[in-house]
Design a protein around this motif. Structure first.
Motif, mmCIF file in Angstrom:
data_model
loop_
_atom_site.group_PDB
_atom_site.id
_atom_site.type_symbol
_atom_site.label_atom_id
_atom_site.label_comp_id
_atom_site.label_asym_id
_atom_site.label_seq_id
_atom_site.Cartn_x
_atom_site.Cartn_y
_atom_site.Cartn_z
ATOM 1 N N PRO A 1 0.797 -1.228 0.000
ATOM 2 C CA PRO A 1 0.000 0.000 0.000
ATOM 3 C C PRO A 1 0.827 1.275 0.000
ATOM 4 C CG PRO A 1 -0.039 -1.049 2.160
ATOM 5 C CD PRO A 1 0.590 -2.021 1.213
ATOM 6 N N ASP A 2 2.096 1.201 0.443
ATOM 7 C CA ASP A 2 2.926 2.393 0.490
ATOM 8 C C ASP A 2 3.601 2.610 -0.853
ATOM 9 O OD1 ASP A 2 2.322 2.828 3.154
ATOM 10 O OD2 ASP A 2 3.912 1.504 3.828
ATOM 11 N N ALA A 3 2.839 3.103 -1.823
ATOM 12 C CA ALA A 3 3.408 3.383 -3.132
ATOM 13 C C ALA A 3 4.505 4.418 -2.980
ATOM 14 C CB ALA A 3 2.326 3.898 -4.082
ATOM 15 N N ASP A 4 5.593 4.206 -3.726
ATOM 16 C CA ASP A 4 6.759 5.064 -3.563
ATOM 17 C C ASP A 4 6.469 6.479 -4.023
ATOM 18 O OD1 ASP A 4 9.341 4.889 -2.544
ATOM 19 O OD2 ASP A 4 10.211 5.003 -4.538
ATOM 20 N N SER A 5 7.111 7.455 -3.375
ATOM 21 C CA SER A 5 6.958 8.849 -3.751
ATOM 22 C C SER A 5 8.322 9.445 -4.037
ATOM 23 C CB SER A 5 6.267 9.630 -2.622
ATOM 24 O OG SER A 5 7.029 9.550 -1.437
ATOM 25 N N VAL A 6 8.325 10.524 -4.785
ATOM 26 C CA VAL A 6 9.569 11.183 -5.150
ATOM 27 C C VAL A 6 9.932 12.183 -4.057
ATOM 28 C CG1 VAL A 6 10.705 12.647 -6.855
ATOM 29 C CG2 VAL A 6 9.048 10.916 -7.598
ATOM 30 N N PRO A 7 11.133 12.077 -3.468
ATOM 31 C CA PRO A 7 11.513 13.000 -2.395
ATOM 32 C C PRO A 7 11.714 14.416 -2.914
ATOM 33 C CG PRO A 7 13.388 11.641 -3.031
ATOM 34 C CD PRO A 7 12.190 11.093 -3.754
ATOM 35 N N THR A 8 11.323 15.389 -2.106
ATOM 36 C CA THR A 8 11.562 16.790 -2.451
ATOM 37 C C THR A 8 13.033 17.107 -2.193
ATOM 38 O OG1 THR A 8 11.126 17.572 -0.209
ATOM 39 C CG2 THR A 8 9.222 17.327 -1.688
ATOM 40 N N PRO A 9 13.537 18.246 -2.731
ATOM 41 C CA PRO A 9 14.932 18.624 -2.449
ATOM 42 C C PRO A 9 15.236 18.689 -0.960
ATOM 43 C CG PRO A 9 14.068 19.934 -4.253
ATOM 44 C CD PRO A 9 12.906 19.133 -3.721
ATOM 45 N N ALA A 10 14.293 19.207 -0.175
ATOM 46 C CA ALA A 10 14.509 19.276 1.271
ATOM 47 C C ALA A 10 14.590 17.880 1.875
ATOM 48 C CB ALA A 10 13.387 20.071 1.933
ATOM 49 N N ARG B 1 15.528 15.191 0.322
ATOM 50 C CA ARG B 1 16.787 14.587 -0.132
ATOM 51 C C ARG B 1 17.941 15.037 0.755
ATOM 52 N NH1 ARG B 1 17.049 12.545 -5.522
ATOM 53 N NH2 ARG B 1 19.212 13.176 -5.634
ATOM 54 N N ALA B 2 17.984 16.333 1.083
ATOM 55 C CA ALA B 2 19.051 16.848 1.938
ATOM 56 C C ALA B 2 18.968 16.236 3.334
ATOM 57 C CB ALA B 2 18.976 18.369 2.011
ATOM 58 N N GLU B 3 17.746 16.156 3.859
ATOM 59 C CA GLU B 3 17.549 15.552 5.172
ATOM 60 C C GLU B 3 17.948 14.084 5.158
ATOM 61 O OE1 GLU B 3 13.916 14.765 8.402
ATOM 62 O OE2 GLU B 3 13.489 15.519 6.389
ATOM 63 N N PRO C 1 19.434 7.921 -0.673
ATOM 64 C CA PRO C 1 20.699 7.827 0.061
ATOM 65 C C PRO C 1 21.096 6.370 0.260
ATOM 66 C CG PRO C 1 19.162 9.314 1.158
ATOM 67 C CD PRO C 1 18.383 8.587 0.114
ATOM 68 N N GLY C 2 22.382 6.119 0.196
ATOM 69 C CA GLY C 2 22.875 4.762 0.387
ATOM 70 C C GLY C 2 24.377 4.749 0.508
ATOM 71 N N VAL D 1 24.018 -0.627 -0.639
ATOM 72 C CA VAL D 1 22.912 -0.480 0.311
ATOM 73 C C VAL D 1 22.101 0.758 -0.043
ATOM 74 C CG1 VAL D 1 22.265 -0.178 2.731
ATOM 75 C CG2 VAL D 1 24.262 -1.574 2.135
ATOM 76 N N GLU D 2 20.784 0.608 -0.060
ATOM 77 C CA GLU D 2 19.869 1.732 -0.269
ATOM 78 C C GLU D 2 18.998 1.887 0.973
ATOM 79 O OE1 GLU D 2 16.373 2.742 -3.457
ATOM 80 O OE2 GLU D 2 16.049 1.310 -1.846
ATOM 81 N N LEU D 3 18.806 3.138 1.404
ATOM 82 C CA LEU D 3 17.967 3.436 2.562
ATOM 83 C C LEU D 3 16.643 4.045 2.108
ATOM 84 C CD1 LEU D 3 20.597 5.070 4.966
ATOM 85 C CD2 LEU D 3 19.974 2.653 4.758
ATOM 86 N N ASP D 4 15.565 3.520 2.627
ATOM 87 C CA ASP D 4 14.229 4.053 2.360
ATOM 88 C C ASP D 4 13.842 4.910 3.560
ATOM 89 O OD1 ASP D 4 11.667 4.579 1.597
ATOM 90 O OD2 ASP D 4 10.995 2.498 1.548
ATOM 91 N N ILE D 5 13.864 6.229 3.389
ATOM 92 C CA ILE D 5 13.648 7.160 4.491
ATOM 93 C C ILE D 5 12.291 7.834 4.363
ATOM 94 C CG2 ILE D 5 14.503 9.272 5.594
ATOM 95 C CD1 ILE D 5 17.312 8.456 4.665
ATOM 96 N N VAL D 6 11.499 7.760 5.408
ATOM 97 C CA VAL D 6 10.171 8.356 5.434
ATOM 98 C C VAL D 6 9.979 9.064 6.781
ATOM 99 C CG1 VAL D 6 7.690 7.952 5.305
ATOM 100 C CG2 VAL D 6 9.245 6.555 3.925
ATOM 101 N N ASP D 7 9.567 10.324 6.722
ATOM 102 C CA ASP D 7 9.287 11.105 7.935
ATOM 103 C C ASP D 7 10.477 11.126 8.896
ATOM 104 O OD1 ASP D 7 6.710 11.650 7.018
ATOM 105 O OD2 ASP D 7 5.895 9.832 7.937
ATOM 106 N N GLY D 8 11.670 11.233 8.339
ATOM 107 C CA GLY D 8 12.857 11.406 9.166
ATOM 108 C C GLY D 8 13.412 10.161 9.817
ATOM 109 N N VAL D 9 12.885 8.980 9.459
ATOM 110 C CA VAL D 9 13.416 7.723 9.986
ATOM 111 C C VAL D 9 13.569 6.728 8.840
ATOM 112 C CG1 VAL D 9 12.532 7.974 12.329
ATOM 113 C CG2 VAL D 9 11.077 6.947 10.568
#
Length: 310
Positions: free
Chosen positions: A168-177, A179-181, A259-260, A274-282
């Motif tokens: 159900p968690d379809a992937d989304s494109v990260p904003t520039p902010a 990406r930096a975070e 990020p990875g 390694v690839e990291l899937d980051i959502v809401d700062g975690v």
């Protein structure tokens, strides 16, 4: 006319064609082959005197049809794959930027998203990638797939239902902010892993974090996903400690526009990605590819994963 000038003019479409082919196959090597075959077809068409007024549409159709043929045979191989299947990583680093078409990979084609696409049939995947990822209108999708517009709409609706059912968690494109975070979080995460700081790692992992390892039966990796933050953290600390004891070096990288990091052995050969899937700062998911068959496009591949595991 040889068509050389026309093909050269069309070379600017290579990054887009690679993204389409990679979205359909999840394989860097196969995507490169499909794009090469599509451009060879374009060259032959020009040499034969064929009037091509829209080379972009011609190449999109060629890559799509070639991708459909490829997926029909690839599905059988996937059914017998050992352990978790992950796509071949597209890696961009400061010292190894890779081909321009890799560096310009569509941001939406993360590993998580490509795994979701595995739930689709070849035709569903082609329609979904063209329409949802690259925004082609229905006449273009119909031309590329050889289906009617009405049929393409039905196929897309069916594909969306399968995607939701698969995850159900379809992937989304990260904003520039974002990406930096994410880049800063990844830096702290890998530093904690290298330092063996389990408490720091746990503070960066989501409660429902999952670790996926892909060794393809050729490199030691977890056969099943690993869940629960403490188990994931202990796995990472132990794995990093082992490879570091052998002189390996962990370097930050962008993996599928996320990020990875890439691990290199003392000879500069690739151990894993390694690839990291980051959502809401975690960190919600960690995906590690050590299957040597999926790393060859990045350079010489190490045998360290075969000896020490992840």
């Amino acid at each position: 006319m040889s068509g050389a000038a026309e093909v050269t003019d069309a070379a600017g479409y290579r990054p887009l064609m690679f993204s389409i082919a990679y979205g359909m196959t999840g394989s860097v090597g196969d995507a490169e082959d499909l794009v090469q075959d599509a451009f060879l077809g374009l060259t032959r068409a020009y040499r034969a005197g064929t009037a091509i007024t829209a080379p972009k549409a011609y190449l999109t159709t060629a890559v799509t049809r070639l991708g459909l043929n490829h997926l029909s045979s690839a599905r059988v191989r996937r059914e017998t794959y050992v352990g978790n299947w992950l796509p071949e990583p597209v890696v961009v680093t400061d010292d190894r930027p890779g081909p321009v078409e890799h560096a310009e990979l569509a941001d939406s084609l993360s590993m998580a998203f490509l795994v979701l696409l595995e739930a689709l049939s070849p035709m569903e995947r082609a329609v979904f990638v063209l329409r949802e990822v690259f925004g082609h209108d229905y006449p273009d999708v119909a031309r590329a797939t050889g289906k009617s517009e009405a049929n393409c709409r039905q196929i897309l609706a069916r594909a969306k239902k399968r995607i939701v059912a698969a995850g159900p968690d379809a992937d989304s494109v990260p904003t520039p902010a974002e990406r930096a975070e994410g880049e800063e979080l990844a830096r702290r995460f890998f530093a904690a892993a290298e330092g063996g700081d389990l408490d720091a790692l746990l503070g960066m992992l989501a409660p429902d974090v999952v670790y996926y390892g892909d060794g393809g039966g050729k490199a030691r990796a977890t056969r099943n996903p690993v869940a629960e933050p403490r188990r994931v953290g202990q796995l990472l600390v132990g794995g990093v400690r082992r490879v570091r004891s052998l002189g390996a070096d962990l370097r930050p990288a962008w993996v599928n526009s996320r990020p990875g990091a890439v691990t290199y052995d003392p000879l500069g050969r690739v151990v894993n990605v390694v690839e990291l899937d980051i959502v809401d700062g975690v960190i919600r998911a960690i995906r590690s590819v050590s299957n040597p068959d999926k790393l060859g496009h990045l350079g010489p591949v190490s045998d360290m994963a075969l000896l020490s595991g992840e």
